[in-house]
Design a protein around this motif. Structure first.
Motif, mmCIF file in Angstrom:
data_model
loop_
_atom_site.group_PDB
_atom_site.id
_atom_site.type_symbol
_atom_site.label_atom_id
_atom_site.label_comp_id
_atom_site.label_asym_id
_atom_site.label_seq_id
_atom_site.Cartn_x
_atom_site.Cartn_y
_atom_site.Cartn_z
ATOM 1 N N ASP A 162 0.828 -1.202 0.000
ATOM 2 C CA ASP A 162 0.000 0.000 0.000
ATOM 3 C C ASP A 162 0.866 1.257 0.000
ATOM 4 O OD1 ASP A 162 -2.303 -1.462 -0.075
ATOM 5 O OD2 ASP A 162 -2.751 -1.292 2.070
ATOM 6 N N GLU A 163 1.982 1.228 0.744
ATOM 7 C CA GLU A 163 2.900 2.372 0.736
ATOM 8 C C GLU A 163 3.455 2.609 -0.666
ATOM 9 O OE1 GLU A 163 3.788 4.533 2.939
ATOM 10 O OE2 GLU A 163 2.844 3.733 4.747
ATOM 11 N N VAL A 164 3.798 1.517 -1.361
ATOM 12 C CA VAL A 164 4.289 1.642 -2.731
ATOM 13 C C VAL A 164 3.204 2.244 -3.619
ATOM 14 C CG1 VAL A 164 5.066 0.350 -4.762
ATOM 15 C CG2 VAL A 164 5.903 -0.266 -2.481
ATOM 16 N N LEU A 165 1.968 1.738 -3.499
ATOM 17 C CA LEU A 165 0.862 2.249 -4.312
ATOM 18 C C LEU A 165 0.613 3.729 -4.033
ATOM 19 C CD1 LEU A 165 -1.669 -0.724 -4.009
ATOM 20 C CD2 LEU A 165 -0.359 -0.074 -6.032
ATOM 21 N N GLU A 217 -4.324 12.872 1.382
ATOM 22 C CA GLU A 217 -3.675 13.171 0.106
ATOM 23 C C GLU A 217 -3.326 11.874 -0.638
ATOM 24 O OE1 GLU A 217 -3.490 15.876 -1.385
ATOM 25 O OE2 GLU A 217 -3.718 17.449 0.134
ATOM 26 N N ASP A 218 -2.781 10.885 0.104
ATOM 27 C CA ASP A 218 -2.454 9.599 -0.528
ATOM 28 C C ASP A 218 -3.716 8.931 -1.079
ATOM 29 O OD1 ASP A 218 0.150 10.001 0.130
ATOM 30 O OD2 ASP A 218 0.254 8.463 1.698
ATOM 31 N N ALA A 246 -7.204 7.171 -5.506
ATOM 32 C CA ALA A 246 -8.543 7.148 -6.103
ATOM 33 C C ALA A 246 -8.529 7.696 -7.518
ATOM 34 C CB ALA A 246 -9.513 7.937 -5.227
ATOM 35 N N ALA A 247 -7.678 8.688 -7.750
ATOM 36 C CA ALA A 247 -7.602 9.263 -9.091
ATOM 37 C C ALA A 247 -6.958 8.301 -10.083
ATOM 38 C CB ALA A 247 -6.826 10.582 -9.050
ATOM 39 N N ASP A 248 -6.143 7.406 -9.596
ATOM 40 C CA ASP A 248 -5.379 6.523 -10.490
ATOM 41 C C ASP A 248 -6.054 5.174 -10.748
ATOM 42 O OD1 ASP A 248 -2.837 5.602 -11.841
ATOM 43 O OD2 ASP A 248 -2.957 4.161 -10.184
ATOM 44 N N ALA A 249 -6.778 4.628 -9.769
ATOM 45 C CA ALA A 249 -7.303 3.264 -9.895
ATOM 46 C C ALA A 249 -8.822 3.248 -9.805
ATOM 47 C CB ALA A 249 -6.706 2.364 -8.811
ATOM 48 N N ARG A 267 4.227 1.260 -14.385
ATOM 49 C CA ARG A 267 4.656 -0.148 -14.287
ATOM 50 C C ARG A 267 4.805 -0.564 -12.827
ATOM 51 N NH1 ARG A 267 7.954 1.415 -18.714
ATOM 52 N NH2 ARG A 267 9.789 1.649 -17.373
ATOM 53 N N ILE A 268 5.286 0.344 -11.976
ATOM 54 C CA ILE A 268 5.400 0.028 -10.542
ATOM 55 C C ILE A 268 4.024 -0.226 -9.943
ATOM 56 C CG2 ILE A 268 6.016 0.990 -8.287
ATOM 57 C CD1 ILE A 268 8.333 2.448 -9.679
ATOM 58 N N LEU A 269 3.066 0.641 -10.263
ATOM 59 C CA LEU A 269 1.703 0.463 -9.749
ATOM 60 C C LEU A 269 1.101 -0.863 -10.218
ATOM 61 C CD1 LEU A 269 0.355 4.096 -10.233
ATOM 62 C CD2 LEU A 269 0.570 2.889 -8.048
#
Length: 556
Positions: free
Chosen positions: A371-374, A465-466, A471-474, A397-399
């Protein structure tokens, strides 16, 4: 003076001429046969004299005794002390097959066992005690098993002078016991799960092994060719087919429930928990066609601890094809089947539990770091997606890789615990993705465990913020936001999450603290449906993700 002859007078001398035998000594004895026999054994009598009435009574009694001995079912024989037959009734002679008189008991019965072969089995009876012997006649297929009870016959001094052998045909009892032993042994082997197999076989393989063994033992021990076994789904009441042989295709596919009517004999038996003999299928109100040409059927419940877990049904092409003995053995074997099925359930449950614990342990270690990576990658992606295409591509690619790891762990866990009969309701959130905003690490871990047990994919963030960046990405189906994130106002965070992912159902979570900023009231005014109270309840979570009926209003 020469010795005078002795005469034995049976019965009272009244009525006999006085002085009829002046040259003999007359010794009277009662008419009791035992007393007479004892006198005669003592010997020394030249003649026996009896009034006509005594002789007539003796003749009548002898006829009655002879009638009884001739028609008694058990074989009776009188033996001398060495075991030679001196007299035998017709039942004994029939068992012997030829005249047994003058032959040893064991030789006459065709057992091939003589006294010297087994330490003289008649010695106990000769010593004055009754003895019971089980005789196996390998050369006699009609009556292979006999039981002989040997009793001593004593004289007046207590000495054993003869032996009485009572012989019974116990073939049916022995065959029944052998069948019971075979059924018990079959029950022990039914599941066929030794430690080596357990290590090598998964649940479907064990089910197939059970089905193979069931077919084998039902055919070999019970001699049934047309069979059907169904398992009861306790949640729905449906009787799901486990195996069938000889049933019509439409019967094998038929959907049946444990109900008293409309579901055939099988449904009736599962509902009542009692066995049912259908004597004539043409005239039975419960019967529904199962096998081609079936004229009778027998159905027994499979019960474990008095709870029905399934049914066993067999069918016959003959009217009244099953009797009391068939029912007895089938009910006995049904208990073994039920135990085997219960054992399989336990092993499956153990596998599910072990696998679930393993997956939970893995998730516990990797969930929050991933989750920290995401979260970090999502925040950076939001900053650079317009200015640095190369960094954006790498972050994407990391996500994707981080989410692939989470998905792989979840998929492996589901594959490990999957069983052929797993109820679909056990994973109500399967395929759903949920974002959890919670500053407390312990609660984030708990959220992961609960959501993943329900089948959902969970991702979490510790700050507003995280969470907004993620939410904006996935694509999320639902977002659970704590009422006051550490870095944003509760209502502000709610609006930003709703804007970032308008297709997701955003719900606020609270630990019953006072909502000073009235975030819940404001969010409700914007259309928020659900508030989740900590600790979360499973039904609350499922409803909030699946958008079920709205909960009762919560005072703000």
């Amino acid at each position: 003076m020469p010795d005078r002859p002795r005469l034995l007078l049976i019965g009272s001398p009244d009525g006999l001429p006085s002085g009829a035998w002046p040259e003999a000594d007359v010794e009277p004895v009662s008419a009791d046969p035992a007393a007479v026999a004892q006198k005669l054994r003592d010997g020394g009598f030249a003649a026996v004299v009896a009034p006509p009435g005594v002789l007539a009574e003796w003749g009548a009694q002898s006829s009655r005794d002879q009638l009884i001995l001739q028609n008694i079912d058990n074989g009776l024989a009188i033996l001398d002390p060495a075991g030679l037959v001196v007299w035998a009734n017709p039942a004994f002679r029939q068992s012997a097959g030829e005249d047994p008189v003058g032959r040893h008991l064991f030789d006459a019965l065709g057992t091939g066992v003589m006294a010297s072969d087994s330490g003289d089995p008649l010695a106990v009876a000769r010593g004055g005690q009754a003895a019971s012997l089980r005789l196996h006649r390998t050369g006699n297929p009609e009556q292979p098993f006999l039981e002989a009870e040997i009793r001593p016959a004593r004289d007046a001094t207590g000495a054993v002078t003869q032996l009485l052998a009572v012989v019974r045909n116990v073939t049916a009892q022995v065959a029944q016991q052998q069948k019971l032993d075979a059924l018990h042994q079959a029950g022990r082997e039914l599941a066929g799960l030794d430690p080596e197999q357990l290590a090598e076989m998964n649940v479907p393989s064990r089910v197939e092994l059970l089905k193979i063994n069931l077919r084998k033992f039902i055919h070999d021990l019970l001699n049934y060719d047309t069979i059907e076994v169904r398992l009861l789904d306790r949640k729905t009441g449906e009787l799901k087919p486990l195996l069938e042989d000889g049933m019509l295709p439409e019967a094998a596919r038929r959907v049946l429930y444990a109900r008293p009517t409309g579901n055939g004999v099988t449904g009736f038996v599962a509902y009542t928990g009692k066995s049912y003999l259908c004597v004539d299928t043409a005239n039975d109100p419960h019967y529904i066609a199962g096998a081609a040409g079936a004229r009778s059927s027998m159905t027994v419940p499979l019960q474990f601890h008095d709870e029905v877990i399934g049914t066993l049904n067999v069918e016959s092409p003959r009217v009244s094809g099953f009797g009391a003995s068939d029912l007895q053995f089938t009910e006995l074997f049904s208990k073994e089947i039920a135990v085997a099925l219960h054992t399989l359930d336990l092993l499956s449950a153990q596998l599910v539990c072990t696998a679930a614990q393993s997956i939970e342990a893995v998730n516990k270690e990797i969930a929050l770091p991933l989750d920290e990576v995401l979260a970090g990658a999502s925040v950076l992606l939001e900053k650079w997606h317009r200015t640095d295409p190369e960094a954006t591509a790498r972050l994407r690619r990391i996500l994707d890789a981080a989410r692939l790891v989470k998905d792989c762990v979840s998929r492996v866990g589901r594959n490990l615990v999957e069983t052929p009969t797993a109820p679909t309701g056990d994973l109500p959130l399967l395929g759903k993705r949920v974002l959890v905003l919670e500053s407390d690490e312990r609660l984030r871990r708990s959220a992961h465990l609960l959501l993943e047990r329900l089948g959902a994919t969970a991702e979490s963030a510790a700050t507003g913020e995280d969470a907004v960046a993620m939410a904006a990405d996935a694509d999320y189906d639902a977002v659970f936001q704590e009422v006051k994130p550490p870095d944003l106002g509760g209502y502000e965070c709610y609006r930003r999450l709703s804007a970032a992912r308008p297709t997701a159902l955003v719900s606020l979570t609270t630990g019953f603290g006072y909502d000073l900023a009235h975030s819940i009231v404001k969010a409700r005014a914007d259309g928020m449906k659900y508030v989740l109270f900590k600790p979360w309840r499973q039904e609350q979570v499922v409803r909030a993700v699946l958008d079920g009926p709205p909960p009762a209003p919560v005072p703000g």
